[in-house]
Design a protein around this motif. Structure first.
Motif, short mmCIF file in Angstrom:
data_model
loop_
_atom_site.label_atom_id
_atom_site.label_comp_id
_atom_site.label_asym_id
_atom_site.label_seq_id
_atom_site.Cartn_x
_atom_site.Cartn_y
_atom_site.Cartn_z
N VAL A 89 52.30 50.77 37.30
CA VAL A 89 51.06 51.46 37.63
C VAL A 89 51.43 52.70 38.42
O VAL A 89 52.17 52.62 39.41
CB VAL A 89 50.12 50.54 38.45
N MET A 90 50.97 53.84 37.97
CA MET A 90 51.22 55.09 38.70
C MET A 90 50.22 55.14 39.85
O MET A 90 49.01 55.10 39.62
CB MET A 90 51.04 56.30 37.78
N HIS A 91 50.74 55.19 41.06
CA HIS A 91 49.88 55.09 42.24
C HIS A 91 50.34 56.08 43.30
O HIS A 91 51.51 56.08 43.68
CB HIS A 91 49.95 53.66 42.79
N ASP A 92 49.44 56.90 43.74
CA ASP A 92 49.72 57.86 44.81
C ASP A 92 48.99 57.38 46.05
O ASP A 92 47.78 57.61 46.21
CB ASP A 92 49.26 59.25 44.39
N ASN A 101 44.71 51.20 47.84
CA ASN A 101 46.05 50.88 48.31
C ASN A 101 46.23 49.37 48.50
O ASN A 101 47.27 48.81 48.14
CB ASN A 101 46.38 51.61 49.61
N ALA A 102 45.22 48.72 49.06
CA ALA A 102 45.29 47.28 49.26
C ALA A 102 45.36 46.54 47.92
O ALA A 102 46.15 45.60 47.75
CB ALA A 102 44.09 46.80 50.08
N ARG A 103 44.56 46.98 46.96
CA ARG A 103 44.59 46.35 45.63
C ARG A 103 45.95 46.55 44.97
O ARG A 103 46.50 45.62 44.39
CB ARG A 103 43.50 46.94 44.74
N ARG A 106 48.42 44.18 46.60
CA ARG A 106 48.15 42.80 46.18
C ARG A 106 48.66 42.57 44.75
O ARG A 106 49.36 41.59 44.47
CB ARG A 106 46.65 42.50 46.22
N ASP A 107 48.30 43.47 43.87
CA ASP A 107 48.72 43.33 42.47
C ASP A 107 50.23 43.41 42.33
O ASP A 107 50.82 42.70 41.51
CB ASP A 107 48.04 44.38 41.59
N ARG A 108 50.86 44.26 43.10
CA ARG A 108 52.32 44.38 43.05
C ARG A 108 52.98 43.09 43.51
O ARG A 108 53.84 42.54 42.83
CB ARG A 108 52.79 45.56 43.91
N HIS A 114 50.24 43.77 34.87
CA HIS A 114 49.92 43.63 33.44
C HIS A 114 48.42 43.40 33.20
O HIS A 114 47.94 43.62 32.09
CB HIS A 114 50.74 42.49 32.82
N GLN A 115 47.68 43.01 34.22
CA GLN A 115 46.25 42.77 34.09
C GLN A 115 45.40 44.00 34.40
O GLN A 115 44.20 43.99 34.17
CB GLN A 115 45.82 41.63 35.01
N ARG A 116 46.02 45.04 34.90
CA ARG A 116 45.27 46.23 35.31
C ARG A 116 45.01 47.15 34.12
O ARG A 116 45.84 47.30 33.24
CB ARG A 116 46.03 46.99 36.39
#
Length: 187
Positions: A89-92, A101-103, A106-108, A114-116
């Motif tokens: 997931v590309m996340h800045d 950021n919290a999500r 958590r997902d990481r 894979h669910q995102r």
């Protein structure tokens, strides 16, 4: 020291040769005979093996390869690579909200990328030589876009994780055991 272009070419070749997605992950021992780089042991990693177990698997395979080399008085083992598929997931974080950021965290941590809806499937290759130099390569499944990066100094590598730490550990052990070089400080 082997020219860095040799290992960059190996990463590029592994990325290029990978055409069957949803395949097994691979751990390789890489040998240098003074002219070319070859694969010694290729360990296919089943999907049932959790990522946390990869460093132990790498250690077991490397030990076996080191023992073979010692028995034959060879010193060709110079690097290790790990090829794996993952969802990214590309996340800045600087541009994201606190909730985003919290999500992401958590997902990481719970391995739910894979669910995102914003996940992309990638092939990754990490390669570490006995001097601690790191090469990385990724190929996106959706676009085929390839990126490669080179990190010559282990102390200044901006990425980490258990895969890279495992590769660095087996490379450092090979460096000391087979090549008689001092054990490097691992980050």
């Amino acid at each position: 020291m082997i020219d860095r272009s040799v290992f960059a070419a190996e990463v590029a070749q592994q990325l290029d040769a990978h055409t069957a997605w949803d395949s097994l992950h691979e751990f390789r021992t890489l040998h240098w005979d003074g002219e070319q780089l070859t694969t010694g042991t290729l360990a296919a990693i089943a999907p049932s093996v959790p990522p946390d177990a990869y460093p132990g698997l790498m250690t077991d395979v490397a030990k076996g390869e080191i023992l073979k080399q010692q028995e034959k008085s060879e010193h060709t083992l110079h690097a290790f690579s790990l090829m794996f598929e993952a969802h990214a997931v590309m996340h800045d974080s600087a541009q994201a909200t606190a909730e985003e950021n919290a999500r992401f965290q958590r997902d990481r941590l719970e391995r739910r990328f894979h669910q995102r809806e914003d996940a992309v499937e990638v092939l990754g290759v990490y390669l570490v030589d006995i001097h601690g130099r790191l090469w990385t390569g990724t190929k996106r499944r959706d676009t085929g876009k390839v990126e490669q990066h080179y990190y010559p100094d282990p102390a200044r590598t901006p990425i980490g994780g258990s895969f890279i730490h495992g590769l660095r550990a087996v490379a450092a052990n090979t460096r000391a055991t087979l090549h008689g070089l001092p054990m490097p400080r691992l980050p």
